[in-house]
Design a protein around this motif. Structure first.
Motif, mmCIF file in Angstrom:
data_model
loop_
_atom_site.group_PDB
_atom_site.id
_atom_site.type_symbol
_atom_site.label_atom_id
_atom_site.label_comp_id
_atom_site.label_asym_id
_atom_site.label_seq_id
_atom_site.Cartn_x
_atom_site.Cartn_y
_atom_site.Cartn_z
ATOM 1 N N ALA A 37 4.409 9.179 -1.653
ATOM 2 C CA ALA A 37 4.720 8.882 -0.256
ATOM 3 C C ALA A 37 3.863 9.708 0.691
ATOM 4 O O ALA A 37 3.291 9.177 1.661
ATOM 5 N N LEU A 38 3.725 11.008 0.425
ATOM 6 C CA LEU A 38 2.967 11.876 1.327
ATOM 7 C C LEU A 38 1.469 11.602 1.244
ATOM 8 O O LEU A 38 0.774 11.623 2.267
ATOM 9 N N LEU A 39 0.952 11.354 0.042
ATOM 10 C CA LEU A 39 -0.467 11.039 -0.095
ATOM 11 C C LEU A 39 -0.811 9.746 0.637
ATOM 12 O O LEU A 39 -1.817 9.670 1.355
ATOM 13 N N ALA A 40 0.033 8.715 0.477
ATOM 14 C CA ALA A 40 -0.237 7.433 1.133
ATOM 15 C C ALA A 40 -0.131 7.550 2.645
ATOM 16 O O ALA A 40 -0.972 7.014 3.391
ATOM 17 N N THR A 99 -4.568 -2.276 11.640
ATOM 18 C CA THR A 99 -4.006 -3.501 11.078
ATOM 19 C C THR A 99 -4.796 -3.993 9.874
ATOM 20 O O THR A 99 -4.556 -5.104 9.394
ATOM 21 N N SER A 100 -5.735 -3.181 9.386
ATOM 22 C CA SER A 100 -6.512 -3.581 8.221
ATOM 23 C C SER A 100 -5.640 -3.529 6.971
ATOM 24 O O SER A 100 -4.636 -2.810 6.909
ATOM 25 N N ALA A 101 -6.035 -4.287 5.959
ATOM 26 C CA ALA A 101 -5.245 -4.363 4.727
ATOM 27 C C ALA A 101 -5.062 -3.003 4.043
ATOM 28 O O ALA A 101 -3.941 -2.667 3.615
ATOM 29 N N GLY A 152 2.740 0.769 3.766
ATOM 30 C CA GLY A 152 3.759 0.109 2.951
ATOM 31 C C GLY A 152 4.089 0.899 1.698
ATOM 32 O O GLY A 152 5.263 1.036 1.316
ATOM 33 N N LEU A 153 3.047 1.432 1.038
ATOM 34 C CA LEU A 153 3.260 2.242 -0.153
ATOM 35 C C LEU A 153 4.038 3.509 0.196
ATOM 36 O O LEU A 153 4.936 3.929 -0.552
ATOM 37 N N LEU A 177 11.449 5.440 0.116
ATOM 38 C CA LEU A 177 12.761 4.878 -0.219
ATOM 39 C C LEU A 177 13.104 5.154 -1.684
ATOM 40 O O LEU A 177 14.260 5.471 -2.012
ATOM 41 N N ALA A 178 12.103 5.041 -2.553
ATOM 42 C CA ALA A 178 12.335 5.347 -3.963
ATOM 43 C C ALA A 178 12.711 6.821 -4.146
ATOM 44 O O ALA A 178 13.596 7.157 -4.947
ATOM 45 N N PHE A 179 12.051 7.692 -3.397
ATOM 46 C CA PHE A 179 12.369 9.116 -3.463
ATOM 47 C C PHE A 179 13.812 9.370 -3.053
ATOM 48 O O PHE A 179 14.547 10.119 -3.720
#
Length: 472
Positions: free
Chosen positions: A204-207, A221-223, A230-231, A237-239
């Motif tokens: 989460a922190l790296l992303a 707004t780039s992919a 999003g990651l 949320l998983a954490f």
């Protein structure tokens, strides 16, 4: 001198090394770019690779300190950072330098939260801890004073590699001092690593850090940037889900029952949002608008940093007289007021116009040192590593967010002004100063409410300790 104060010297020296490395390199970036033939993107990643790994792994470093012992993890961080500094100084290509900087980030992520954890263990009494944190914080201020000047001297007179090679003798000396002075006498805590928590928090922190660093260049707004956000959200949320079910969670939610910990961490984050971007843009302002050379711009920050370091050492006495909440609020007010006054200096300003407000800013910065001690007060040894990691992560993430937001505001203001480039930059810079000053002032009521000592704090439980005398 008591051995623990010598140990504090080792901890402080290790922190000074990482802070100096971060401050000394920026002035030499143009020289590095020419010597290694780097593109602008490659040059940016020399800085970004370090920040990305450092911010992404600080919670991991704090947890490792709590599980394996702060002394062991501190020494490991020193070894990693020193070896990576040697590799960076000898790098013959941009890729090798970027990789070495990323490994430096790993070392710093082990060192920074562990340093505060060691201070918490070495100085359990709040008054002494406040003085110790003041000394530790003064090292950061001193690095701000010496870093740009040292970087300017090296880039003009020596090979740029020495901006990293100077860490090698410092790292070796610090390791020897720590091995002797930091006693392996604190009991380790019998806790698991919580590998799912480590993995999801780091992801989460790296992303998130990547998205904040690269968003402006790649497009918000780039992919890749939307994917990174999003990651970060999914991993976050998983954490939360993992920690809610973990028998030994990485971050014990009882930490946030402490009003001082929660409010102090939030106050620290707001402070970082308001000031991180200002350091970056002020260096550009001094050079591009007021006409300073890179070395002169670095030297311009020296009086401010020296005053900040001096006040940091004395700040525990001020907080004893005024209370921590009032002291931190006063520091925020002084920094905010100084930023507002700097926003009124035009293109014909001189250093004589700048200096009084730089000094006020430094005075306010020194008074914020009790904030760190307040956040760590009441943290038992088995929680201090992660608590330090949470505090430092909030500073880094909020600081990156501040650079991103204020940078976007400055760019938009420049485009809207329609004037000459320097005039447009000045207009945008002045507008961001007003915003940053307002953000700092907004933190004052948070500090006054959460850092006052008018009611008892709920205790934070100490995890079960291993056999007494286990080495750290």
């Amino acid at each position: 001198m008591e051995r623990r104060w010598v140990a504090l010297g080792a901890v402080t020296l290790g922190t000074f090394m990482t802070y100096l490395d971060n401050n000394v390199g920026n002035v030499a970036l143009p020289t590095i770019q020419r010597d290694l033939g780097l593109t602008l993107s490659g040059l940016e990643w020399i800085v970004s690779s370090y920040i990305l790994v450092f911010a992404g792994l600080m919670l991991v470093g704090g947890r490792l300190a709590d599980v394996f012992g702060a002394r062991r993890v501190f020494l490991a961080g020193l070894a990693v950072f020193t070896a990576a500094s040697l590799a960076a100084g000898l790098a013959a290509s941009g890729g090798a330098l970027i990789a070495a900087r990323a490994v430096q980030g790993v070392g710093a992520a082990l060192l920074t939260p562990t340093a505060l954890s060691l201070i918490t263990q070495l100085f359990p009494e709040p008054g002494e801890r406040g003085r110790a944190v003041g000394v530790w914080s003064a090292a950061g201020a001193l690095s701000m004073a010496l870093g740009p000047v040292t970087g300017g001297f090296i880039s003009e007179n020596l090979h740029w590699g020495w901006i990293y090679l100077i860490n090698v003798p410092i790292g070796i000396a610090t390791s020897a001092l720590a091995l002797w002075a930091v006693r392996p006498a604190f009991a380790r805590v019998r806790r698991g690593l919580d590998l799912p928590g480590l993995a999801t928090s780091a992801t989460a922190l790296l992303a998130l850090t990547y998205a904040l660093i690269e968003g402006e260049a790649a497009g918000w707004t780039s992919a890749p940037i939307l994917g990174a956000f999003g990651l970060a959200a999914a991993a976050g949320l998983a954490f939360a889900a993992v920690e809610a079910r973990a028998a030994e969670p990485m971050i014990d939610l009882s930490l946030f029952r402490s009003r001082r910990f929660t409010g102090g961490t939030l106050t620290s984050g707001i402070w970082s949002f308001g000031v991180f971007g200002i350091y970056f843009f002020s260096a550009l302002w001094l050079q591009n608008v007021l006409g300073f050379t890179p070395t002169e711009a670095g030297a311009a920050f020296v009086p401010m940093a020296l005053l900040m370091g001096t006040v940091a050492v004395l700040s525990s006495r001020v907080s004893a007289a005024l209370g921590i909440g009032r002291t931190v609020a006063l520091g925020m007010a002084l920094k905010g007021a100084a930023i507002f006054m700097l926003s009124g200096i035009g293109a014909d300003g001189t250093y004589a116009d700048v200096l009084p407000w730089f000094l006020m800013y430094g005075l306010g910065g020194g008074l914020l040192v009790p904030l760190t001690a307040a956040v760590l007060d009441g943290m038992p040894a088995g929680r201090s590593g992660v608590a330090s990691g949470v505090l430092n992560v909030s500073r880094e993430v909020f600081g990156l967010l501040g650079i991103t937001v204020l940078g976007a505001v400055l760019t938009a203001r420049q485009a809207a002004s329609g004037g000459a480039p320097l005039t447009a930059f000045l207009d945008g810079y002045q507008f961001t100063l007003v915003i940053a000053g307002g953000v700092l002032l907004a933190a004052i009521p948070v500090a006054l409410h959460t850092l006052r000592a008018d009611r008892a704090e709920p205790p934070v439980a100490e995890p079960q300790a291993a056999t007494a005398g286990s080495a750290n």
